[in-house]
Design an enzyme around this catalytic site. Structure first.
Site, PDB file in Angstrom:
ATOM      1  N   ASP A 357      67.113  14.375  74.141  1.00  0.00           N
ATOM      2  CA  ASP A 357      66.517  15.597  73.614  1.00  0.00           C
ATOM      3  C   ASP A 357      65.007  15.434  73.499  1.00  0.00           C
ATOM      4  O   ASP A 357      64.514  14.818  72.554  1.00  0.00           O
ATOM      5  CB  ASP A 357      67.126  15.894  72.243  1.00  0.00           C
ATOM      6  CG  ASP A 357      66.621  17.187  71.625  1.00  0.00           C
ATOM      7  OD1 ASP A 357      65.954  17.961  72.321  1.00  0.00           O
ATOM      8  OD2 ASP A 357      66.918  17.412  70.437  1.00  0.00           O
ATOM      9  N   GLU A 394      58.861  22.689  70.299  1.00  0.00           N
ATOM     10  CA  GLU A 394      60.169  23.331  70.097  1.00  0.00           C
ATOM     11  C   GLU A 394      60.850  22.801  68.852  1.00  0.00           C
ATOM     12  O   GLU A 394      61.506  23.549  68.117  1.00  0.00           O
ATOM     13  CB  GLU A 394      61.046  23.095  71.329  1.00  0.00           C
ATOM     14  CG  GLU A 394      62.396  23.822  71.300  1.00  0.00           C
ATOM     15  CD  GLU A 394      63.533  23.015  70.695  1.00  0.00           C
ATOM     16  OE1 GLU A 394      64.646  23.551  70.591  1.00  0.00           O
ATOM     17  OE2 GLU A 394      63.305  21.839  70.311  1.00  0.00           O
ATOM     18  N   HIS A 507      68.084  13.156  67.423  1.00  0.00           N
ATOM     19  CA  HIS A 507      66.875  13.204  66.589  1.00  0.00           C
ATOM     20  C   HIS A 507      66.592  11.892  65.858  1.00  0.00           C
ATOM     21  O   HIS A 507      65.962  11.878  64.796  1.00  0.00           O
ATOM     22  CB  HIS A 507      66.956  14.352  65.565  1.00  0.00           C
ATOM     23  CG  HIS A 507      66.759  15.709  66.167  1.00  0.00           C
ATOM     24  ND1 HIS A 507      66.587  16.847  65.393  1.00  0.00           N
ATOM     25  CD2 HIS A 507      66.692  16.126  67.449  1.00  0.00           C
ATOM     26  CE1 HIS A 507      66.440  17.899  66.188  1.00  0.00           C
ATOM     27  NE2 HIS A 507      66.503  17.475  67.446  1.00  0.00           N
TER      28      HIS A 507
END
Length: 736
Positions: A357, A394, A507
């Site tokens: 990500d 983002e 994350h």
């Protein structure tokens, strides 16, 4: 005994071997060398022949290279690149240089936005036996690394002390269960596990409304490593410029203390913790036992909910500052409809190294750029303009994409065909797809011709439908990625695809290149893999995700008439109306929506008849003998100007129908969101995942004594009028 390798080689034809060698040479050459800019004549040939376009599509697929994508991902993840930092600027330069080296028209757009970073965090647990424990915030195995410490962006500062209490997912229903047990969280520090349909910010806001003084969140799972960072800001985009672009110079900005800005942020502090820390705290709690309905997937196994006797001493201090964020674009101009745009987007910023990500998606975007650039050097140019978009910030709330959409809202509204999003391109096995319904057919058609990278002998479609017991395409009501501003604010048809349901290092500092090559996609065949195409049969070989993404873009860019099917959309809306009626239980009538949907279905069938021969890209040589005269003219590129204009008019009607589903007033309670079919509801527990403004009206009515059915009915009428506008756009006539 014959050498096994020699035996295999002898079974291959000379032609096949030569073809494979040629592909390898082409892949190596395009990866390692910069081509000179072609002449205008070579770069932009006017070539309306769809058969020739198909040849370029085949070539695109043949250019797959696992090594190239792996190389891109390795380069992108050498250092952390949180938005607004030096690392983020270096990553932006890498993407910009790549686009330029491919000879693509490259643009950089900058915005000046409010970002949030941690400066000081502390957490101390005081146990009933008088023991204490200082909680460490550096992730195991990452001590001394350059990654930012785990935190919640835009959390307000605070220093509090309170008894710990477990609140499950932190939903309203969870607090109601606690209330039935006699548990009051007022003055407590609540501990919540991630999930249950709750956003981070939603968990914190709900806790504040229940009287809690701070929130700790953790991500559960046996294989979970690290601590999950994230934002708790409400809404999308720069909080200081709600509804307009935060340009670097000369733009309007609200003050940080403005009511409209303050409303975006929670009232109490929060921070993420590891599952190990959560286990230490939760196992020390007393009070009522954990409700049976919470126990199913609970990890760690928690016995009691509290409050206390463990007391948590919590401090968070942060820094908010105006930072420059950069969106990078590569533009491939269309030759016949240059003012119609196909946009492919992926965000570039990451909380840490971002191998999954988002840079699995970024590496694929760079590979798509490489392949498109190679096609241009062979003489291809798209019918419509293709724009490759690399977004910034983002992770803080879709800031880079939202600011750009707000700045370009008029041009997007009149010219954007579709936005195709890839965020975490690969996080494990299995294809997952979400899109607006008019894109269903073209997407499914492509998956039927693509071999699945994880199941030998079957297509993606076969594996996908086997796993889901049919075609399972999700919709885009959430605000999960950069498709949200395009669809929910600008009304642009959108798509979001990825491989793998979830991944345990989300994350965290462990989202690294090493994790990808060991667990996520060791061979990079889910990113991109060698492929072959047969003109007279169908696709074969592997080419997810780069192949899927690029091929969908090529179909939308090159098909003379857009391959949209609004019959699918109307049928989906019929299903939604049934669900809505069930949720309402007679409180309001869905008849207005049903009437509008019938009109949309009729208009969709009419335009489908007009364009049923318009999927020109899939015409193959053996099929030509079965074409009628108009199809043959189209396949030969012999249509006159009038016929070409008619095709454009049909495409425009198909493009603009999605815009009809917007309402300038926005959603009830969330005015920035304009789409009346797909968008977020203010009620995280709503049973209605569509018609968000109706869902908001239902929620507000439950907060009022006696309810307000008139507001619900009004929102139903608004949705019905939006659907009718879409039907009128498909018809294309002011007076019919």
């Amino acid at each position: 005994m014959a050498n096994p390798l020699q035996s295999r080689i002898t079974k291959l034809s000379t032609i096949t071997i030569s073809f494979i060698i040629l592909l390898c040479i082409l892949g190596f050459y395009t990866t390692h060398y910069t081509f000179t800019q072609p002449s205008t004549e070579t770069q932009n040939p006017i070539n309306p022949n769809p058969q020739s376009k198909c040849h370029f599509h085949d070539t695109y697929l043949s250019l797959a290279s696992n090594y190239t994508v792996s190389h891109y991902l390795r380069s992108l993840t050498l250092h952390p690149h949180l938005a607004g930092t030096i690392g983020a600027h270096q990553t932006a330069q890498y993407v910009k240089t790549h686009f330029q080296n491919q000879g693509l028209d490259t643009k950089v757009v900058e915005y000046s936005v409010l970002l949030s970073y941690p400066t000081y965090l502390s957490l101390t647990a005081h146990f009933s036996d008088l023991g204490t424990r200082e909680i460490e915030f550096s992730e195991l195995g990452q001590v001394g690394s350059r990654v930012v410490r785990p935190y919640h962006a835009y959390s307000p500062p605070g220093s509090v002390m309170g008894m710990a209490v477990f609140v499950n997912y932190g939903r309203g229903e969870d607090y109601r269960v606690l209330g039935a047990l006699g548990v009051n969280v007022s003055g407590c520090v609540v501990v919540a596990r991630r999930g249950g349909g709750m956003s981070r910010g939603g968990v914190v806001r709900r806790a504040a409304s229940e009287g809690a003084v701070a929130v700790l969140t953790y991500t559960e799972g046996v294989s979970v490593k690290g601590v999950e960072r994230g934002t708790v800001m409400k809404g999308l985009g720069d909080p200081l410029s709600p509804g307009w672009a935060s340009v670097v110079e000369g733009g309007e900005r609200l003050e940080r203390g403005d009511d409209e800005v303050m409303e975006r942020f929670p009232l109490i502090s929060s921070m993420p913790i590891s599952i190990e820390t959560a286990e230490v705290i939760l196992r020390s709690l007393e009070g009522p036992q954990v409700p049976q309905e919470w126990r199913g997937t609970l990890n760690p196994k928690v016995g009691r909910v509290g409050p206390g006797p463990t007391v948590l001493n919590f401090t968070y201090q942060g820094e908010e500052k105006i930072s420059i964020v950069r969106d990078i674009f590569a533009v491939i101009r269309g030759t016949e409809e240059p003012d119609r745009y196909i946009l492919l987007g992926n965000h570039r910023d990451a909380w840490t190294y971002g191998a999954v990500d988002p840079n699995s998606g970024t590496s694929v975007l760079l590979d798509v750029a490489r392949r498109f650039a190679f096609l241009r050097r062979l003489g291809w140019s798209p019918r419509r303009t293709i724009i490759l978009c690399s977004w910034d910030a983002e992770e803080f709330g879709m800031i880079g994409s939202t600011e750009w959409v707000e700045q370009n809202i008029m041009n997007l509204g009149s010219r954007a065909v579709s936005y195709l999003n890839v965020d975490c391109a690969v996080q494990g096995p299995g294809l997952f797809a979400s899109m607006t319904p008019q894109l269903d057919d073209v997407f499914v058609d492509i998956t039927k011709k693509v071999k699945d990278p994880d199941a030998e002998g079957t297509t993606i479609y076969g594996q996908w439908t086997s796993r889901n017991k049919g075609v399972f395409i999700q919709r885009l009501s959430g605000v999960d990625s950069d498709f949200a501003p395009f669809l929910q604010h600008a009304g642009v048809s959108s798509l979001d695809i990825y491989y793998g349901k979830d991944f345990p290092v989300y994350h965290t500092a462990f989202d690294s290149y090493d994790w990808m090559i060991n667990y996520g996609d060791p061979s990079f065949q889910r990113h991109a893999a060698a492929s072959v195409y047969h003109l007279d049969t169908s696709f074969c070989g592997f080419f997810p995700v780069a192949g899927l993404w690029g091929l969908i873009a090529l179909r939308l860019a090159d098909d003379p008439i857009l391959p949209f099917n609004y019959v699918t959309y109307a049928e989906q809306l019929q299903e939604y109306a049934v669900i809505l009626s069930s949720v309402l239980e007679g409180r309001a009538s869905v008849l207005p929506i049903n009437t509008s949907v019938r009109h949309l279905l009729a208009a969709a069938k009419e335009i489908q008849q007009e364009v049923k021969y318009g999927r020109l890209c899939v015409i193959t040589v053996p099929q030509r003998q079965n074409l009628d005269m108009s199809q043959k003219l189209r396949a030969d590129g012999s249509l006159g100007e009038v016929e070409v204009m008619k095709e454009r008019v049909l495409s425009d009607r198909l493009m603009l129908a999605e815009r009809g589903l917007l309402d300038a007033e926005g959603l009830l309670g969330s005015r920035w969101f304009k789409h009346l079919v797909y968008g977020p509801s203010v009620d995280s527990e709503s049973k209605l995942s569509v018609f968000p403004s109706v869902a908001n009206a239902i929620y507000h009515s439950t907060q009022m004594e006696g309810g307000n059915n008139a507001t619900i009915q009004h929102e139903i009428w608004r949705a019905a009028r939006a659907i009718q506008r879409a039907a009128d756009a498909l018809k294309g006539d002011l007076i019919s």
